[in-house]
Motif scaffolding. Structure first.
Motif, short mmCIF file in Angstrom:
data_model
loop_
_atom_site.label_atom_id
_atom_site.label_comp_id
_atom_site.label_asym_id
_atom_site.label_seq_id
_atom_site.Cartn_x
_atom_site.Cartn_y
_atom_site.Cartn_z
N UNK B 182 62.88 126.44 95.79
CA UNK B 182 62.51 127.82 95.49
C UNK B 182 63.63 128.80 95.83
N UNK B 183 64.31 128.53 96.95
CA UNK B 183 65.44 129.39 97.34
C UNK B 183 66.51 129.36 96.24
N UNK B 184 66.76 128.17 95.72
CA UNK B 184 67.76 128.02 94.67
C UNK B 184 67.34 128.78 93.40
N UNK B 185 66.05 128.69 93.09
CA UNK B 185 65.51 129.40 91.92
C UNK B 185 65.74 130.91 92.06
N UNK B 186 65.49 131.42 93.27
CA UNK B 186 65.67 132.85 93.52
C UNK B 186 67.15 133.25 93.44
N UNK B 187 68.02 132.40 93.99
CA UNK B 187 69.46 132.69 93.94
C UNK B 187 69.91 132.79 92.49
N UNK B 188 69.49 131.80 91.69
CA UNK B 188 69.90 131.80 90.27
C UNK B 188 69.40 133.04 89.55
N UNK B 189 68.14 133.39 89.82
CA UNK B 189 67.56 134.54 89.14
C UNK B 189 68.31 135.81 89.49
N UNK B 190 68.63 135.99 90.78
CA UNK B 190 69.32 137.20 91.20
C UNK B 190 70.73 137.25 90.65
N UNK B 191 71.35 136.08 90.59
CA UNK B 191 72.70 136.01 90.01
C UNK B 191 72.64 136.42 88.54
N UNK B 192 71.62 135.93 87.85
CA UNK B 192 71.53 136.28 86.42
C UNK B 192 71.31 137.78 86.26
N UNK B 193 70.49 138.36 87.11
CA UNK B 193 70.24 139.80 87.02
C UNK B 193 71.57 140.56 87.13
N UNK B 194 72.38 140.21 88.13
CA UNK B 194 73.65 140.91 88.32
C UNK B 194 74.61 140.64 87.18
N UNK B 195 74.77 139.37 86.86
CA UNK B 195 75.87 139.02 85.95
C UNK B 195 75.55 139.25 84.49
N UNK B 196 74.29 139.10 84.11
CA UNK B 196 73.95 139.31 82.69
C UNK B 196 73.63 140.78 82.42
N UNK B 197 73.57 141.58 83.48
CA UNK B 197 73.30 143.00 83.28
C UNK B 197 71.84 143.29 82.95
N UNK B 198 70.92 142.53 83.56
CA UNK B 198 69.50 142.87 83.40
C UNK B 198 69.28 144.21 84.08
N UNK B 199 68.81 145.21 83.34
CA UNK B 199 68.80 146.57 83.87
C UNK B 199 67.71 146.80 84.91
N UNK B 200 67.94 147.84 85.70
CA UNK B 200 66.95 148.29 86.67
C UNK B 200 66.44 149.62 86.15
N UNK B 201 65.53 149.55 85.19
CA UNK B 201 64.96 150.78 84.66
C UNK B 201 63.68 150.47 83.89
N UNK B 202 62.92 151.51 83.66
CA UNK B 202 61.72 151.36 82.85
C UNK B 202 62.18 151.27 81.39
N UNK B 203 61.74 150.25 80.66
CA UNK B 203 62.21 150.07 79.28
C UNK B 203 61.90 151.28 78.39
#
Lengths: 121, 461
Positions: B182-203
């Motif tokens: 699960x820790x690995x899953x979370x690390x990957x997800x957070x990495x993808x958020x940063x690196x793929x530019x998943x935005x922090x905003x209301x769509x």
């Protein structure tokens, strides 16, 4: 952020297309390109020749091995790509969804390193 | 660091009175501090994280610095007393940490460069005062965590971790996974958020309905994961339902606060649906841990308070404009909730609601439930006819779908055709992988006296 949008298409279908169908496809791409260019997204991009013109090269134990054909023999092949500047992934998804090939192929979005020789992050 | 766990207490001269290094007995003050911190994390952790992401535009950095602030809090609060505003203290500490890190990495640019760490109110000050109250940016955080560019598993884990304030270990236990996975899953997800530019905003408005659906799907998945937990399974697993209800309430509150009332009816519908289902939990399992059918549940065991608030949520939703699948499902649940007994239920109303649901989200499962309701409203023969037409219309055969045979078996039984019913129960038995369900079918077969030679035998023998 800069995104590469890799366009995967069914080559067999593209080869079987009629002249009229090709013209229509070209017109769609031209319209898309103009629109995205005006919006300031387009940073680059090319259309690729079909994968039967592809050559794959690898070096193993100092020897250069050259094989005919693309890296992977699949039905869908890389047919072209765009480099698009977008605010974030949501905007990139919106842009990618407008690439005419998204209707019958697949667009893979890949963020581009801003500094290709920088640290892996 | 990505896994949140309260750090083990380092031996410090201030708090460790024992002389032995191996002495890990916690002082009363430390235990108290740990309790207070856990409360603050659960209450305000998501709001703090969201505010930090909003400020620094970096999910990973925000989380790391918040973790650092938690660790610093344990030490500082134990030695110097609790601050008057613990959440504010954590915010200031995490923010200073982030500015430090960015400065050291040479990444401070523009406006941020002018923000000096607030040295006068460093981590060891008793009562840092924030220049402004911590803004609530959790709605943006929900949309980031439930972004469709993440796998659904990652969306669920990330939502529980950041918005639910569950530890990595708790989530792992709830999903019966190793903590490392699960820790690995979370690390990957957070990495993808940063690196793929998943935005922090209301769509944007035109993306909002679809993205809100994704958010509600995640919340409902979390609910069902907990709702399906059987007795004997870890309590944390059952707690998932409570956490999902809490998240559903947070979503409703945020939509109201952000003046997005147009999307409120379905969010309220989801909340009502979860509460109404959850209210039956006490009557849902028997002493042996087997599922008790709605038909056989002791309704006096239902949680009246939860049930009433579910009905309340649904009434609020239906008073607004914008009916949707969650509201309809909640309305079906509400018909059951209001009925004195299974036979007393307003079955024609349920048939009508399933028809409405099928019109919005057509599916063989919905039509199967509708056929069962028809069997209750107009008699088993009518129900069987509805099943037949369902079978005829279905694009794919329902022969391999266990619940279809179970429904058919029940209708045949009630129509007084035991041999046909037994054949259907055997097919249902063949298809189920659920032990409790298998025991139920065998019990039915035994009632007919037709089960002696079944190859699966009797597990209770």
């Amino acid at each position: 952020m800069l995104y590469a949008m890799l366009i995967y298409q069914n080559e067999a279908a593209a080869k079987a297309a009629t002249r009229a169908e090709l013209d229509e496809s070209v017109a769609l791409f031209e319209a898309f390109h103009d629109k995205m260019n005006r919006a300031g997204h387009v940073q680059g991009g090319e259309r690729l020749r079909h994968s039967d013109t592809a050559t794959s090269v690898r070096v193993r134990d100092g020897k250069t091995l050259v094989t005919d054909g693309p890296y992977a023999e699949t039905k869908e092949q890389l047919g072209g790509f765009y480099l698009m500047e977008c605010a974030d992934l949501d905007q990139a998804i919106e842009v990618a969804a407008q690439i005419p090939s998204a209707d019958d192929g697949v667009i893979e979005i890949r963020p581009v390193y801003t500094d290709p020789f920088g640290p892996q992050s | 660091m990505t896994t949140y766990a309260l750090p083990s207490i380092p031996s410090s001269p201030v708090i460790s009175r024992g002389s032995s290094v191996a002495d890990d007995v916690q002082s009363p003050a430390m235990v108290l501090v740990q309790d207070v911190l856990e409360d603050v994390v659960h209450q305000d952790g998501a709001r703090l994280l969201a505010a930090l992401i909003s400020r620094f535009g970096d999910f990973e950095l925000a989380e790391d610095c918040l973790q650092d602030a938690y660790a610093a809090a344990l030490l500082a609060w134990a030695s110097q007393g609790l601050p008057a505003n613990p959440a504010g203290w954590l915010m200031t500490t995490a923010r200073n940490r982030a500015i430090d890190r960015l400065r050291r990495a040479g990444k401070l640019q523009g406006k941020l460069a002018k923000v000096a760490p607030d040295r006068s109110r460093g981590p060891f000050d008793r009562d840092p005062i924030l220049p402004d109250p911590i803004p609530d940016e959790r709605l943006k955080l929900i949309f980031t965590c439930c972004h469709p560019a993440l796998t659904v598993e990652s969306q669920v884990a990330l939502t529980l971790r950041t918005l639910g304030g569950l530890t990595t270990d708790e989530i792992a236990r709830a999903f019966l996974l190793p903590t490392a996975t699960l820790a690995q899953r979370l690390v990957r997800a957070k990495r993808k958020i940063s690196r793929a530019g998943i935005p922090f905003r209301v769509p944007d408005a035109h993306q909002l309905p679809e993205r809100l659906d994704a958010v509600m799907t995640v919340i409902y998945l979390i609910f069902n994961e907990g709702y399906q937990a059987r007795s004997g399974e870890s309590l944390v697993r059952a707690d998932l339902s409570q956490e999902a209800i809490r998240l559903g309430q947070v979503l409703v509150n945020l939509l109201i606060a952000e003046r997005m009332e147009a999307h409120l009816p379905e969010a309220l519908g989801l909340l009502a649906l979860m509460r109404l289902h959850d209210s039956r939990r006490p009557a849902r399992l028997d002493a042996a841990g087997d599922l008790v059918l709605l038909e056989d549940q002791d309704r006096s065991g239902w949680d009246a308070v939860e049930l009433a608030s579910g009905l309340d949520d649904l009434d609020r939703a239906l008073a607004m404009d914008g009916v949707g699948p969650y509201q309809i499902q909640a309305a079906i649940s509400a018909v059951h909730a209001r009925a004195k007994s299974y036979s007393d239920t307003d079955w024609p109303e349920i048939v009508a609601l399933y028809s409405a649901l099928d019109a919005i989200t057509p599916s063989p499962v919905v039509r199967l439930n509708r056929a069962v309701a028809i069997g209750m409203a107009h008699g088993p023969e009518e129900g069987l006819r509805a099943l037949e037409s369902l079978e005829a219309d279905a694009e794919t055969s329902l022969a391999g779908y266990g619940p279809f045979h179970a429904a058919q078996a029940d209708l045949l039984r009630r129509a007084g055709r035991p041999h046909a019913a037994a054949a259907a129960y055997r097919q249902a038995l063949e298809l189920t992988e659920n032990e409790a369900e298998a025991r139920f079918f065998l019990r039915r077969l035994r009632d007919f006296g037709l089960d002696e030679h079944h190859p699966k035998g009797d597990p209770s023998a």
